[in-house]
Design an enzyme around this catalytic site. Structure first.
Site, PDB file in Angstrom:
ATOM      1  N   SER A  21      30.620  45.884  48.097  1.00 35.12           N
ATOM      2  CA  SER A  21      29.558  45.579  49.046  1.00 35.12           C
ATOM      3  C   SER A  21      28.518  46.707  49.084  1.00 35.12           C
ATOM      4  O   SER A  21      27.882  46.998  48.067  1.00 35.12           O
ATOM      5  CB  SER A  21      30.172  45.306  50.423  1.00 35.12           C
ATOM      6  OG  SER A  21      29.255  44.699  51.287  1.00 35.12           O
ATOM      7  N   ASP A  42      29.241  33.538  49.240  1.00 31.19           N
ATOM      8  CA  ASP A  42      28.685  34.823  49.671  1.00 31.19           C
ATOM      9  C   ASP A  42      27.212  34.843  49.298  1.00 31.19           C
ATOM     10  O   ASP A  42      26.869  34.617  48.131  1.00 31.19           O
ATOM     11  CB  ASP A  42      29.441  35.945  48.951  1.00 31.19           C
ATOM     12  CG  ASP A  42      28.973  37.351  49.313  1.00 31.19           C
ATOM     13  OD1 ASP A  42      27.922  37.495  49.967  1.00 31.19           O
ATOM     14  OD2 ASP A  42      29.658  38.316  48.916  1.00 31.19           O
ATOM     15  N   HIS A  45      32.990  36.999  51.090  1.00 33.00           N
ATOM     16  CA  HIS A  45      32.735  38.432  51.158  1.00 33.00           C
ATOM     17  C   HIS A  45      33.862  39.116  51.938  1.00 33.00           C
ATOM     18  O   HIS A  45      34.333  38.610  52.952  1.00 33.00           O
ATOM     19  CB  HIS A  45      31.399  38.673  51.872  1.00 33.00           C
ATOM     20  CG  HIS A  45      30.856  40.043  51.667  1.00 33.00           C
ATOM     21  ND1 HIS A  45      30.114  40.389  50.561  1.00 33.00           N
ATOM     22  CD2 HIS A  45      30.959  41.167  52.414  1.00 33.00           C
ATOM     23  CE1 HIS A  45      29.767  41.656  50.647  1.00 33.00           C
ATOM     24  NE2 HIS A  45      30.273  42.156  51.756  1.00 33.00           N
TER      25      HIS A  45
END
Length: 312
Positions: free
Chosen positions: A155, A249, A279
């Site tokens: 991320s 996502d 995610h």
């Protein structure tokens, strides 16, 4: 309207519901202090412990202005590779504890040394503070380790890993590879997964706008490749790159776009979109079959790139 009831299996829905019970979707409306408290508690609830044989040492890298906490994981007397790991958390959450077990398992399964970096967080420290810290960590690792350095992050951490790769192309100890896990790389928000999965479970485009604003203090960072690696005009000479994203996502298209830019520049990049995953699924690697398989894919990619192999 995307039908998540058919895309996402029962195991993953159970993970989503468990996550939401600790970290409700509207948590971004809370204060930063409250968000961190909620996130840290959630991470503790998902903590899976250390694999047998992993030793852990917490220390710090001294810089002229501040210390950068790090945690080093080892499972072999002589590691052949050092993995620099940058954690996720939207640039405002997380630290050494949030991804502690992930790093320990990555160490155990690859045999490599893993160094987790506790970079400074926004809003107390606006961009480029986090980037500056991970660059300092890279320079420190290059000066203290003789073996190859590989970058890995999820991320926000995937964003930072890519930014380091772009910044160190001319470095004598440039990374031998990078593995980016559902990274946010500053892609085009008017198309692709940003549209199809704008309201995905676990992460929405509203969340992304919030994190971007907090990270920059509202300053327009258009064209800043340390903020958005996809803004770079030159994708030549980047290290071999493996991108693993989640289908459900909004950030997934960033993986595809980044792969395409590297390949167009003559480099090596592979993108795999995990079907039906969301995610943050690293926390589901022990309870969801798809996430377990993906974590194995990540481990295999780190192992291969560390050895200089490319088989995708």
């Amino acid at each position: 309207m995307t039908d998540y009831k058919t895309l996402i299996d029962a195991e993953t829905w159970a993970f989503i519901e468990r996550t939401n019970s600790y970290y409700p979707p509207d948590t971004i409306d809370d204060t930063i202090a409250q968000q961190r408290e909620i996130y840290d508690r959630m991470c503790r609830e998902f903590f899976a412990g250390y694999p047998e044989g992993v030793t852990v040492e917490t220390s710090a890298i001294a810089t002229p202005t501040h210390d950068i906490p790090i945690r080093t994981y080892r499972s072999a007397p002589q590691a052949a590779v050092t993995v620099l790991y940058f954690h996720g958390g939207g640039f405002i959450l997380g630290g050494l504890d949030s991804h502690d077990d992930v790093c320990a398992e990555l160490c155990a399964r690859t045999g490599y040394e893993v160094i987790s970096v506790d970079y400074r967080l926004a809003p107390e420290h606006l961009h480029p503070a986090a980037f500056d810290d991970v660059m300092s960590a890279f320079e420190w690792t290059a000066s203290t380790r003789a073996h190859p350095i590989l970058l890995c992050g999820d991320s926000a951490g995937g964003n930072l890993a890519a930014a380091v790769s772009h910044a160190t192309r001319g470095h004598p100890r440039r990374p031998v590879g990078q593995v980016l896990i559902y990274p946010g790389l500053g892609g085009d928000r008017s198309k692709g997964s940003y549209v199809t999965h704008a309201e995905a479970p676990m992460l929405t485009t509203r969340d992304l706008e919030f994190y971007k604003h907090i990270r920059t203090g509202g300053v327009d960072g258009t064209g800043d490749i340390t903020l958005s690696p996809l803004a770079d005009a030159d994708f030549a000479n980047l290290p071999p790159t493996v991108l693993i994203t989640a289908e459900c996502d909004p950030l997934s298209s960033d993986g595809e776009a980044y792969r395409d830019r590297i390949i167009a520049a003559g480099g090596r990049a592979y993108w795999f979109e995990e079907p039906g995953l969301v995610h943050g699924y690293l926390r589901a690697r022990h309870t969801v079959g798809r996430a377990r398989a993906s974590f194995t894919r990540i481990v295999d990619a780190v192992t291969a790139l560390g050895k200089g192999a490319w088989y995708w």
